[in-house]
Design an enzyme around this catalytic site. Structure first.
Site, PDB file in Angstrom:
ATOM      1  N   TYR A  91       0.867  -1.184   0.000  1.00  0.00           N
ATOM      2  CA  TYR A  91       0.000   0.000   0.000  1.00  0.00           C
ATOM      3  C   TYR A  91       0.899   1.228   0.000  1.00  0.00           C
ATOM      4  O   TYR A  91       1.988   1.218  -0.576  1.00  0.00           O
ATOM      5  CB  TYR A  91      -0.962  -0.064   1.198  1.00  0.00           C
ATOM      6  CG  TYR A  91      -2.160   0.829   1.039  1.00  0.00           C
ATOM      7  CD1 TYR A  91      -2.963   0.751  -0.097  1.00  0.00           C
ATOM      8  CD2 TYR A  91      -2.477   1.756   2.011  1.00  0.00           C
ATOM      9  CE1 TYR A  91      -4.058   1.570  -0.259  1.00  0.00           C
ATOM     10  CE2 TYR A  91      -3.580   2.591   1.862  1.00  0.00           C
ATOM     11  CZ  TYR A  91      -4.354   2.497   0.728  1.00  0.00           C
ATOM     12  OH  TYR A  91      -5.441   3.320   0.560  1.00  0.00           O
ATOM     13  N   LYS A 116     -20.888 -20.147  -9.619  1.00  0.00           N
ATOM     14  CA  LYS A 116     -20.095 -20.027 -10.844  1.00  0.00           C
ATOM     15  C   LYS A 116     -18.684 -19.567 -10.522  1.00  0.00           C
ATOM     16  O   LYS A 116     -17.698 -20.083 -11.053  1.00  0.00           O
ATOM     17  CB  LYS A 116     -20.780 -19.015 -11.772  1.00  0.00           C
ATOM     18  CG  LYS A 116     -20.396 -19.162 -13.219  1.00  0.00           C
ATOM     19  CD  LYS A 116     -21.167 -20.294 -13.859  1.00  0.00           C
ATOM     20  CE  LYS A 116     -20.934 -20.364 -15.334  1.00  0.00           C
ATOM     21  NZ  LYS A 116     -21.848 -21.303 -15.985  1.00  0.00           N
TER      22      LYS A 116
END
Length: 488
Positions: free
Chosen positions: A116, A171
């Site tokens: 970060y 899925k």
């Protein structure tokens, strides 16, 4: 009790029962379940004392009503106390089926500074200078959006976005399990074509591919076409192309079993929606002898009025003899029946009227167009979409490998050549020496399938330097470094 639907793990229940501790008690439980038409899959002793035994009895039932009948049958037995009934499918869905996990440990300030701020700013600047680097330096490299508006959920109809979410989660889980692809559900609270196109275009920068799912025809055709035109990443409507790929693969091997050629056979397709239309177009591309498309309006034929554009195209490009009768009449003398429509449209007697050694793909789920047990009395090869029957034609054979190959190749579109290559790869995994009437497609758990499909798709994409499927290895590092700032 007559049960027409077959018991399935999708309706599995676990029943906690206290029963008297005598020699015949457990046997009475399992006998009662069997007489009720269910299948016992497990029986575990939870606790006991000198007079009672507490057991968890797990069984597959046919549907929710059948499950209630099984419980009622057990409750009616002497000395039996049914204490709790758990639906194992609902238990599996508690809290959802997928989660985000970090690939970076973030164990200390050093790692935090690179993952970060301030280190991440250097990567942002590198992508701003060269947007193509997003494919290598972000999740775009391996991430697919599973997009649905909930307008055609499984065979259940227009349930809306929230009700479609369990399917999209599933899925995404399949993408990861079979293709190593990070997929995420994107369910949209709109069924307006223009809005869907605009939303998907707006979110596309984060993804390496778009998988459209459970969007009703004919809107799905326009949505896919417009997104393909607008985006530089593959757009793949699995209900169309995944189904078509798997059907072509299965039919390739089924024809080998019966010794027929695709160009010589007549095929009847029940269901001219997204899946049926894609199947027929792919078979036509491969030179099938003839096709009759059948849907709510009957057999699509020249002269039939009021058709949408997709059906009009089918009417003009299929059905050489312009047949206009009912479905049983259409399959009379046909070599192949492919159903992607609704349950119980045909009987075994109808199948008996087909040509010699007919092939039947009854893919409506959970209940096929014809009872597979009746179809097998007359057909040489029978396939369904069910996991508890031989020859399960399931899209999971296709889409994980297709996207794996497209992502690795940095493909900008999905092509018909990729579809044909994927179908051939699935068919060939079985091996000609292994094919027989009950084995025309590989198992969905065959570890060879997704890599074979991915390799075939990469080759069809003509990528000069496909990225590896895994995380960046040593071979990637010099190229990454070359696009990064030289500042330490």
């Amino acid at each position: 009790m007559a049960i027409t639907r077959l018991p399935s793990a999708g309706f599995s229940i676990t029943i906690r029962i206290a029963v008297t501790a005598d020699a015949s008690s457990i046997g009475r439980l399992t006998t009662s379940v069997g007489e009720a038409g269910a299948i016992v899959t497990a029986l575990d002793v939870v606790d006991s004392d000198p007079t009672h035994v507490i057991v968890d009895l797990t069984c597959d039932t046919a549907d929710a009503g059948h499950a209630d009948q099984v419980v009622d049958a057990l409750t009616a037995l002497d000395g039996v106390d049914v204490r709790k009934v758990s639906d194992r499918t609902f238990l599996l869905h508690l809290g959802g089926k997928i989660e985000v996990t970090s690939k970076v440990a973030l164990r200390n300030r050093d790692e935090l500074s690179r993952a970060y701020t301030p280190g991440v700013a250097r990567v942002c600047m590198a992508i701003a200078e060269n947007p193509a680097d997003a494919r290598r330096l972000t999740i775009k490299r391996n991430t697919v959006a599973v997009v649905s508006d909930g307008s055609a959920v499984l065979g259940l109809g227009n349930l809306g976005p929230a009700a479609s979410l369990p399917v999209m989660e599933g899925k995404a889980a399949l993408f990861k399990r079979f293709g190593g692809v990070d997929a995420w559900p994107v369910v949209l609270d709109t069924q307006d074509t223009d809005e869907i196109v605009q939303i998907v275009k707006a979110i596309a920068p984060a993804y390496g591919g778009i998988n459209l799912e459970d969007i009703a025809a004919p809107r799905c055709f326009e949505i896919e076409a417009r997104l393909r035109e607008a985006l530089d990443i593959p757009v793949f409507h699995d209900d169309q192309h995944g189904t078509a790929i798997c059907v072509l693969a299965a039919l390739t091997n089924a024809l080998r079993v019966v010794g027929k050629r695709l160009e010589d056979v007549r095929v009847v397709v029940s269901g001219a929606g997204a899946a049926g239309t894609a199947i027929m177009k792919l078979l036509l591309r491969q030179g099938v002898g003839d096709i009759i498309a059948y849907d709510r309006e009957g057999a699509l034929h020249r002269g039939l009025t009021g058709l949408n554009s997709a059906w009009q195209w089918l009417a003009e490009n299929t059905n050489k003899e312009n047949y206009s009768g009912d479905l049983p009449g259409a399959i009379r003398g046909a070599d192949v029946f492919i159903g992607v429509s609704a349950p119980n449209l045909l009987t075994g007697d109808d199948i008996a009227q087909m040509a010699k050694d007919p092939i039947v793909f009854a893919l409506a789920n959970p209940d096929p167009e014809v009872d597979p047990r009746e179809a097998r009395k007359h057909a040489a090869v029978v396939a369904t979409g069910r996991s508890d029957q031989p020859n399960q034609i399931n899209n999971v054979l296709a889409f994980p490998g297709v996207f794996r190959g497209m992502l690795d190749a940095h493909a900008e579109e999905f092509t018909e050549e990729m579809a044909i290559a994927a179908a051939r790869a699935i068919a060939d995994v079985v091996g000609e020496d292994k094919i027989n009437p009950t084995v025309i497609v590989p198992s969905v758990f065959d570890s060879r399938v997704a890599p074979a499909v991915a390799a075939a798709v990469r080759a069809a994409a003509h990528s000069p330097s496909p990225l590896p499927a895994a995380d960046p290895g040593p071979a990637d590092l010099p190229e990454i470094a070359a696009n990064a700032s030289a500042t330490p």
